[in-house]
Design a protein around this motif. Structure first.
Motif, PDB file in Angstrom:
ATOM      1  N   ALA A   1     -26.985 -11.739  44.408  1.00 21.90           N
ATOM      2  CA  ALA A   1     -27.073 -11.313  45.802  1.00 21.90           C
ATOM      3  C   ALA A   1     -25.693 -11.254  46.447  1.00 21.90           C
ATOM      4  CB  ALA A   1     -27.993 -12.259  46.576  1.00 21.90           C
ATOM      5  N   ALA A   2     -24.805 -12.177  46.105  1.00 24.88           N
ATOM      6  CA  ALA A   2     -23.465 -12.185  46.701  1.00 24.88           C
ATOM      7  C   ALA A   2     -22.713 -10.889  46.371  1.00 24.88           C
ATOM      8  CB  ALA A   2     -22.669 -13.398  46.222  1.00 24.88           C
ATOM      9  N   MET A   3     -22.890 -10.400  45.149  1.00 23.66           N
ATOM     10  CA  MET A   3     -22.255  -9.147  44.738  1.00 23.66           C
ATOM     11  C   MET A   3     -22.786  -7.987  45.580  1.00 23.66           C
ATOM     12  SD  MET A   3     -22.477  -7.443  40.989  1.00 23.66           S
ATOM     13  CE  MET A   3     -21.881  -5.809  40.628  1.00 23.66           C
ATOM     14  N   PHE A   4     -24.102  -7.980  45.795  1.00 25.59           N
ATOM     15  CA  PHE A   4     -24.699  -6.919  46.594  1.00 25.59           C
ATOM     16  C   PHE A   4     -24.258  -7.010  48.049  1.00 25.59           C
ATOM     17  CE2 PHE A   4     -28.107  -5.378  49.385  1.00 25.59           C
ATOM     18  CZ  PHE A   4     -28.071  -4.033  49.045  1.00 25.59           C
ATOM     19  N   PHE A   5     -24.232  -8.216  48.600  1.00 23.99           N
ATOM     20  CA  PHE A   5     -23.862  -8.379  50.013  1.00 23.99           C
ATOM     21  C   PHE A   5     -22.429  -7.932  50.296  1.00 23.99           C
ATOM     22  CE2 PHE A   5     -27.480 -11.436  50.477  1.00 23.99           C
ATOM     23  CZ  PHE A   5     -28.158 -10.672  51.406  1.00 23.99           C
ATOM     24  N   GLU A   6     -21.575  -8.051  49.301  1.00 27.63           N
ATOM     25  CA  GLU A   6     -20.201  -7.588  49.489  1.00 27.63           C
ATOM     26  C   GLU A   6     -20.206  -6.096  49.833  1.00 27.63           C
ATOM     27  OE1 GLU A   6     -16.205  -7.182  46.801  1.00 27.63           O
ATOM     28  OE2 GLU A   6     -17.468  -8.945  46.501  1.00 27.63           O
TER      29      GLU A   6
END
Length: 156
Positions: free
Chosen positions: A140-145
């Protein structure tokens, strides 16, 4: 002017819900948007090599047009899901709607980034060989970036 960005979170794994993220992503990419789809939970089904298992269910989908009105009790009978799936596939074919495989290919050709949620892959014990080539894996952190900088973010 910076390139516009579209971020999509795809969470559904049924035949009818597989189309919206792929149609929207391929269209946005064709219009020049930098586009990314994050497939999580049941949305991972859309990335599998074989899509023949995808079904559509009339049950719990009151907006689905059926040739004759059916009470919910009838919709739970054996064979109703298969019938609804067949009807949907035939309707799409008759109307010239691209197949899911073709839409995925359009997305790949248009450089849409398709990210499989690594946590969900692990949770459901999928093997990366189950998925089409070109899929990236991330959290999710990769997507939120990406989503945090997007002009449009859709949850499907």
């Amino acid at each position: 002017m910076d390139e516009k960005k579209l971020a999509i979170i795809a969470t559904k794994g049924t035949l009818d819900w597989a189309y919206p993220p792929l149609i929207l992503a391929s269209t946005a990419a064709a219009l020049g948007y930098e586009t990314q789809i994050f497939f999580t939970f049941y949305g991972l089904q859309v990335l599998r090599k074989d899509l023949s298992h995808l079904r559509v269910s009339p049950l719990g989908n009151p907006a689905m047009p059926m040739p004759v009105p059916m009470p919910n009790l009838v919709q739970i009978l054996p064979g109703m899901e298969a019938m609804a799936t067949m009807m949907m596939k035939n309707k799409m074919k008759a109307k010239g709607v691209a197949s899911l495989e073709d839409l995925r290919e359009l997305c790949i050709e248009a450089d849409v980034r398709m990210i499989a949620c690594q946590m969900t892959v692990d949770l459901f014990e999928f093997d990366k060989s189950d998925f089409i080539d070109g899929v990236e894996y991330g959290g999710a952190a990769m997507f939120f970036e990406f989503a945090g900088e997007s002009d449009i973010c859709l949850y499907i």
